[in-house]
Structure formats: structure tokens, C-alpha cells
Design an enzyme around this catalytic site. Structure first.
Site, short mmCIF file in Angstrom:
data_model
loop_
_atom_site.label_atom_id
_atom_site.label_comp_id
_atom_site.label_asym_id
_atom_site.label_seq_id
_atom_site.Cartn_x
_atom_site.Cartn_y
_atom_site.Cartn_z
N LYS A 20 1.12 -8.84 20.08
CA LYS A 20 2.34 -9.15 19.31
C LYS A 20 2.04 -10.22 18.26
O LYS A 20 1.12 -11.04 18.44
CB LYS A 20 3.49 -9.51 20.26
N LYS A 75 0.00 -17.39 28.73
CA LYS A 75 -0.22 -18.70 28.10
C LYS A 75 -1.19 -19.56 28.89
O LYS A 75 -1.94 -20.35 28.33
CB LYS A 75 1.11 -19.45 27.94
N LYS A 86 2.82 -17.16 16.77
CA LYS A 86 2.56 -18.39 16.02
C LYS A 86 1.17 -18.92 16.30
O LYS A 86 0.62 -19.66 15.50
CB LYS A 86 3.57 -19.46 16.45
P1 AMP Z 1 9.04 -18.20 19.97
O1 AMP Z 1 8.18 -18.04 18.77
O2 AMP Z 1 8.30 -17.83 21.22
O3 AMP Z 1 9.76 -19.49 20.06
O4 AMP Z 1 10.17 -17.08 19.83
C1 AMP Z 1 11.42 -17.28 19.18
C2 AMP Z 1 12.18 -15.97 19.13
O5 AMP Z 1 11.46 -15.01 18.34
C3 AMP Z 1 12.39 -15.30 20.50
O6 AMP Z 1 13.67 -14.69 20.53
C4 AMP Z 1 11.32 -14.27 20.56
O7 AMP Z 1 11.64 -13.18 21.40
C5 AMP Z 1 11.24 -13.82 19.10
N1 AMP Z 1 9.90 -13.32 18.79
C6 AMP Z 1 8.73 -14.01 18.87
N2 AMP Z 1 7.69 -13.24 18.50
C7 AMP Z 1 8.22 -12.02 18.19
C8 AMP Z 1 7.65 -10.79 17.73
N3 AMP Z 1 6.33 -10.67 17.52
N4 AMP Z 1 8.49 -9.75 17.50
C9 AMP Z 1 9.83 -9.88 17.71
N5 AMP Z 1 10.41 -11.00 18.13
C10 AMP Z 1 9.63 -12.07 18.37
#
Ligand code: AMP
Ligand code: TRP
Length: 332
Positions: free
Chosen positions: A194, A111, A197
Site C-alpha cells: 500500500k 510495524k 508515508k
Molecule cells: P495514516 O497515514 O496511517 O495516519 O492514515 C490516515 C488515514 O488514511 C486512515 O484513514 C487510513 O486508512 C488512510 N490511508 C492510509 N494509507 C492509505 C492508502 N494507501 N490508501 C487508502 N487510504 C489510506
């Protein structure tokens, strides 16, 4: 006793990876455990957020939980900044965690990018706040996607050092719950990245509010290779895009990758994509529609968040009090 805690950052563009890696599992755990699910707004501001958008993104996370099936009577749904004990415990953890531990965090490196000098101090301390989120409830299990594993190891290290330093058994050692066929959903444009967002390309992700046309368009454009679908799961190795689409199908249909291959081996991706589209529309359509309905009149969502914050505070307050006493603060 087991207690579940997890969080999602309100940074917009909630996607298929968030759903399959995390939110869907939140729903599955709530019948058997006491569950606490948070919109981690203090984590979101570790990088710049427009205040107006942040407000609506916090509601969007809560709406996504509700629309996916988290029951606000059984589980607690709230916004992190509404429970001050998270920030209080995070400060204490900042004094427990070592610089060397944080220096190893790969998410910070990704990041912060090349310009580390210009990253916020909050981005660096992010994992220490995450440990506080979990441990201020003495939660024992944390459902997350694969990418959060390292942060949960750090949470264990902090808990262990706190317990050892003060000669107590204040904090449990948390266990990650990483399950399902899609614990790391990859970008639809590039199988080595991956799904996220913040990817500048909208075509890299399917969001929870995409309608049938958008889902169809994005999957049609999704990158694949020229080979047909193989017979064995091992043969997906070295084919990241193919493996990703098969994994998404398996997770959405709630079957194993091997079952997907048994059904589709020999097909070209041009034939598989419409089947995947149909499945994604069937599973996502109702969630997106319900999210839009909830967000059109946020009064209900706000009332869920308020009730959740009250219930969360009631659990966190005795814990933060115990911690302050242990550290040697004068607790009035
Ligand atoms: P975040 O978008 O970083 O707030 O992630 C929220 C939740 O979604 C966390 O548990 C992450 O590990 C999961 N997560 C985010 N991106 C992925 C992805 N590409 N595949 C699987 N899980 C994800
Ligand atoms: N770091 C997590 C993510 O980006 C979000 C998060 C913050 C979290 N606090 C948490 C997840 C506590 C689980 C438990 O995905």
C-alpha cells in the site's frame, strides 16, 4: 444521532492514499453530520518522532484538512494530546481489551517487523487508544481507508465488552465508513504494497504538496504492465499496478472504474499516464498551494487547533466522567 470521528497520524509525507481514502471523505460528510477530525500525535509517538518535526507535522495535518475543505466552523479540528480524556479512556480500555485480541492486529505485526521485542509498548496498545479516540465522543461512524477495518472491529469489541461487563449501554457500536473508488491506494513502485508515508522511496507516493513537475515525474515512472487498458473491470484482476492507476483516476475524476475503462479501453499506459497527470495536478495543485500558504504563517492553524481542542474537550468531559463513575472511581 450520528457523530463522525476520524484521525490521521502527523508523521509527514501526507499522500494520495490519505487524501482519497480518508481526508476527501471527511469533507463530504461535514454537511450532514457533526464531525470531529484529529491529528493523532499520541499515536505518532508509538514509533520514534523527532520533536521538531512532530510539531510541524501536527500543523501539516491540520493544514491538509483545511486546504482540502474541512470547514473549522462546522467541524472540529484538533490535536489528540490537547484533550487529556483520550489518554484517560485509553487506560481504562487497556484494562478491558484482552491480550489475545491485540495479538491478532496485523498493523502491529507489520510495524513491529521481525524485532518485536524492541517495539514500544505504545505500538502494541495503539488500537486501544484508537478506540478511546472514537468512543470518548461516543462517535458512531468512522471514515477511514480499508487498512483500518480491523482496528474498528476491535473498537466494537471493546465497546461491547465494556457495556456487558458493567451492564450499561455506555458506548455505541461504531460503523466504518469506507467509500470511494480508492479505499486502498497502492505504491506506485510496487502494486502489492500500500502507498505509505514511511516507504523509503519518494517515487512510491504522490504527496499533497508535490507540484506539477513532481507529480508528472512520479507518474511517468510508476510501474505498469505491458498490456493496454482493458474493457471490463474484471479484467483488471491480477493486474495490481494497472488496477491501482485506474482506481486513482476514477477517484480523482469522481467517476466509477467502469467509466474510466469506457473512456480509455485500448490505450497504452504511456498514453493514459499524461491524462492521469493532468487530472492529479488539477485536483492536487490547489490543495498543495493552500497548505503551503497556511504553513508559512502557522498562527491561523494554531488558532484553529486551540478552538477545536476547547470544543472537543466540552464533548469528551461528560463522557469520561460518566465512564469513571461506571467503573467505580470517586469522581469529584
Ligand atoms: P495514516 O497515514 O496511517 O495516519 O492514515 C490516515 C488515514 O488514511 C486512515 O484513514 C487510513 O486508512 C488512510 N490511508 C492510509 N494509507 C492509505 C492508502 N494507501 N490508501 C487508502 N487510504 C489510506
Ligand atoms: N490508526 C489510524 C491510522 O493509522 C489513525 C487513527 C488514530 C484513527 N485514531 C483514530 C482513525 C480514530 C480513525 C479514528 O490511519
Amino acid at each position: 444521532m450520528s457523530r463522525i470521528f476520524s484521525g490521521v497520524q502527523p508523521t509527514g509525507n501526507l499522500h494520495l492514499g490519505n487524501y482519497l481514502g480518508a481526508i476527501r471523505n471527511f469533507v463530504r460528510l461535514q454537511d450532514d453530520y457533526e464531525c470531529i477530525y484529529c491529528a493523532v500525535d499520541m499515536h505518532a509517538i508509538t514509533v520514534w518522532q523527532d520533536p521538531q518535526e512532530l510539531r510541524s507535522n501536527i500543523r501539516e495535518v491540520a493544514a491538509a484538512y483545511l486546504a482540502s475543505g474541512v470547514d473549522p466552523k462546522k467541524s472540529i479540528i484538533f490535536a489528540q494530546s490537547n484533550v487529556a480524556a483520550h489518554a484517560e479512556l485509553a487506560w481504562i480500555f487497556n484494562c478491558v481489551a484482552r491480550l489475545g485480541w491485540l495479538n491478532r492486529m496485523t498493523q502491529f505485526k507489520e510495524k513491529a517487523g521481525k524485532n518485536k521485542e524492541n517495539a514500544s509498548l505504545g505500538l502494541y496498545a495503539y488500537p486501544s487508544l484508537m478506540a478511546a479516540d472514537i468512543l470518548v465522543y461516543k462517535a458512531t461512524h468512522v471514515p477511514v481507508g480499508e487498512d483500518q477495518k480491523q482496528h474498528l472491529e476491535l473498537t466494537r469489541d471493546i465497546a461491547q465488552k465494556f457495556n456487558t461487563d458493567f451492564g450499561t449501554e455506555t458506548f455505541p457500536l461504531v460503523e466504518p465508513l469506507i467509500f470511494g473508488e480508492a479505499t486502498r491506494v497502492m505504491s506506485l513502485r510496487d502494486g502489492s504494497k500500500k502507498m505509505s508515508k514511511s516507504d523509503p522511496s519518494d517515487y512510491s507516493r504522490i504527496t499533497l504538496t508535490d507540484g506539477p513537475d513532481e507529480i508528472a515525474k512520479k507518474l511517468k515512472k510508476a510501474r505498469t504492465d505491458a498490456e493496454p487498458i482493458p474493457e471490463k473491470v474484471e479484467d483488471l484482476e491480477g493486474r495490481p499496478e494497472a488496477s491501482n492507476l485506474v482506481g486513482i483516476y476514477a477517484a480523482l475524476a469522481d467517476i466509477s472504474k467502469a467509466d474510466v475503462l469506457a473512456e480509455h479501453a485500448g490505450s497504452q499506459f504511456s498514453a493514459f499516464k499524461p491524462a492521469l497527470t493532468e487530472l492529479a495536478v488539477e485536483k492536487f495543485g490547489p490543495i498543495g498551494t493552500e497548505m503551503k500558504r497556511l504553513l508559512a504563517d502557522p498562527g491561523y492553524v494554531d488558532s484553529v487547533l486551540k478552538d477545536g481542542a476547547d470544543r472537543a474537550r466540552a464533548i469528551a468531559e461528560p463522557v469520561i466522567r460518566e465512564v469513571k463513575e461506571t467503573v467505580g472511581f470517586l469522581v469529584s
